[in-house]
Design a protein around this motif. Structure first.
Motif, PDB file in Angstrom:
ATOM      1  N   GLU A   8       0.751  -1.253   0.025  1.00 47.32           N
ATOM      2  CA  GLU A   8      -0.081  -0.191  -0.154  1.00 47.32           C
ATOM      3  C   GLU A   8       0.848   1.155  -0.107  1.00 47.32           C
ATOM      4  N   ASN A   9       1.946   1.292   0.453  1.00 46.81           N
ATOM      5  CA  ASN A   9       2.846   2.356   0.841  1.00 46.81           C
ATOM      6  C   ASN A   9       4.327   2.241   1.029  1.00 46.81           C
ATOM      7  N   GLY A  10       5.036   3.252   1.522  1.00 45.50           N
ATOM      8  CA  GLY A  10       6.294   3.067   1.439  1.00 45.50           C
ATOM      9  C   GLY A  10       6.808   2.235   2.696  1.00 45.50           C
ATOM     10  N   VAL A  11       6.181   2.414   3.956  1.00 48.38           N
ATOM     11  CA  VAL A  11       6.441   1.735   5.040  1.00 48.38           C
ATOM     12  C   VAL A  11       6.366  -0.023   4.718  1.00 48.38           C
ATOM     13  N   GLN A  12       5.324  -0.158   4.104  1.00 47.23           N
ATOM     14  CA  GLN A  12       4.884  -1.752   3.613  1.00 47.23           C
ATOM     15  C   GLN A  12       6.282  -2.005   2.641  1.00 47.23           C
ATOM     16  N   ALA A  13       6.588  -1.136   1.692  1.00 46.14           N
ATOM     17  CA  ALA A  13       7.673  -1.456   0.706  1.00 46.14           C
ATOM     18  C   ALA A  13       8.819  -1.758   1.414  1.00 46.14           C
ATOM     19  N   LYS A  14       9.216  -0.699   2.413  1.00 44.34           N
ATOM     20  CA  LYS A  14      10.337  -1.060   3.398  1.00 44.34           C
ATOM     21  C   LYS A  14      10.465  -2.305   3.958  1.00 44.34           C
ATOM     22  N   GLN A  15       9.458  -2.751   4.483  1.00 44.72           N
ATOM     23  CA  GLN A  15       9.418  -4.142   5.116  1.00 44.72           C
ATOM     24  C   GLN A  15       9.838  -5.306   4.356  1.00 44.72           C
ATOM     25  N   GLU A  16       9.215  -5.147   3.036  1.00 45.33           N
ATOM     26  CA  GLU A  16       9.204  -6.055   1.889  1.00 45.33           C
ATOM     27  C   GLU A  16      10.871  -6.022   1.640  1.00 45.33           C
ATOM     28  N   ILE A  17      11.207  -4.983   1.399  1.00 43.65           N
ATOM     29  CA  ILE A  17      12.682  -5.017   0.858  1.00 43.65           C
ATOM     30  C   ILE A  17      13.494  -5.565   1.947  1.00 43.65           C
ATOM     31  N   ALA A  18      13.030  -5.236   3.195  1.00 43.94           N
ATOM     32  CA  ALA A  18      14.108  -5.818   4.342  1.00 43.94           C
ATOM     33  C   ALA A  18      13.951  -7.458   4.047  1.00 43.94           C
ATOM     34  N   GLY A  98      -3.297   2.518  -7.108  1.00 43.77           N
ATOM     35  CA  GLY A  98      -2.565   3.383  -6.156  1.00 43.77           C
ATOM     36  C   GLY A  98      -1.516   2.153  -5.308  1.00 43.77           C
ATOM     37  N   LYS A  99      -1.350   1.013  -5.606  1.00 44.90           N
ATOM     38  CA  LYS A  99      -0.611   0.040  -4.791  1.00 44.90           C
ATOM     39  C   LYS A  99       0.933   0.433  -5.363  1.00 44.90           C
ATOM     40  N   VAL A 100       1.746  -0.268  -4.749  1.00 43.37           N
ATOM     41  CA  VAL A 100       3.262  -0.236  -4.956  1.00 43.37           C
ATOM     42  C   VAL A 100       3.651  -1.595  -5.298  1.00 43.37           C
ATOM     43  N   ILE A 101       4.423  -1.770  -5.992  1.00 44.71           N
ATOM     44  CA  ILE A 101       5.035  -3.214  -6.264  1.00 44.71           C
ATOM     45  C   ILE A 101       6.436  -3.089  -6.251  1.00 44.71           C
ATOM     46  N   VAL A 102       6.877  -4.307  -5.377  1.00 47.36           N
ATOM     47  CA  VAL A 102       8.350  -4.616  -5.109  1.00 47.36           C
ATOM     48  C   VAL A 102       8.696  -5.888  -5.599  1.00 47.36           C
ATOM     49  N   VAL A 103       9.797  -5.726  -6.692  1.00 46.44           N
ATOM     50  CA  VAL A 103      10.299  -7.125  -7.290  1.00 46.44           C
ATOM     51  C   VAL A 103      11.805  -7.205  -6.809  1.00 46.44           C
TER      52      VAL A 103
END
Length: 108
Positions: A8-18, A98-103
């Motif tokens: 949903e957002n940058g905070v969740q993206a940061k968690q997935e990146i970690a 509005g979602k963010v995708i992390v690959v």
């Protein structure tokens, strides 16, 4: 591809990146996509991860992206990381919402 996370957002993206990094991926192997190019650039810079460039896409695809719509460009970039055409389209639809995708991809 199991290395795709929709958040949903940058905070969740940061968690997935970690999480990806704990699984052995480096920051150079993790990519972030958002439909709004400013949001994508801001998050990529803030989270210190890679942008898709000529090395991942090739010269002709990079040049072609100049003439594509944002949606076409995003799908092309996702496919260059190994996503199928259908998976890239589903991700692009999520970005429309509005979602963010992390690959995470070691094949790029």
């Amino acid at each position: 591809m199991e290395n795709v996370k929709i958040v949903e957002n940058g905070v969740q993206a940061k968690q997935e990146i970690a999480q990806f990094m704990m699984e052995g991926f480096t920051k150079d192997e993790i990519y972030l996509f958002a439909h709004d190019s400013n949001r994508s650039e801001h998050l990529t810079d803030a989270l210190e991860i890679s942008e898709i460039g000529v090395g991942e896409q090739g010269v002709f695809e990079s040049i072609a992206n100049v003439f594509r719509s944002r949606g076409d460009e995003l799908r092309s970039k996702l496919e260059s990381l190994g996503l199928s055409e259908a998976a890239a389209e589903r991700c692009e639809e999520k970005m429309d919402q509005g979602k963010v995708i992390v690959v995470a991809s070691q094949s790029a």
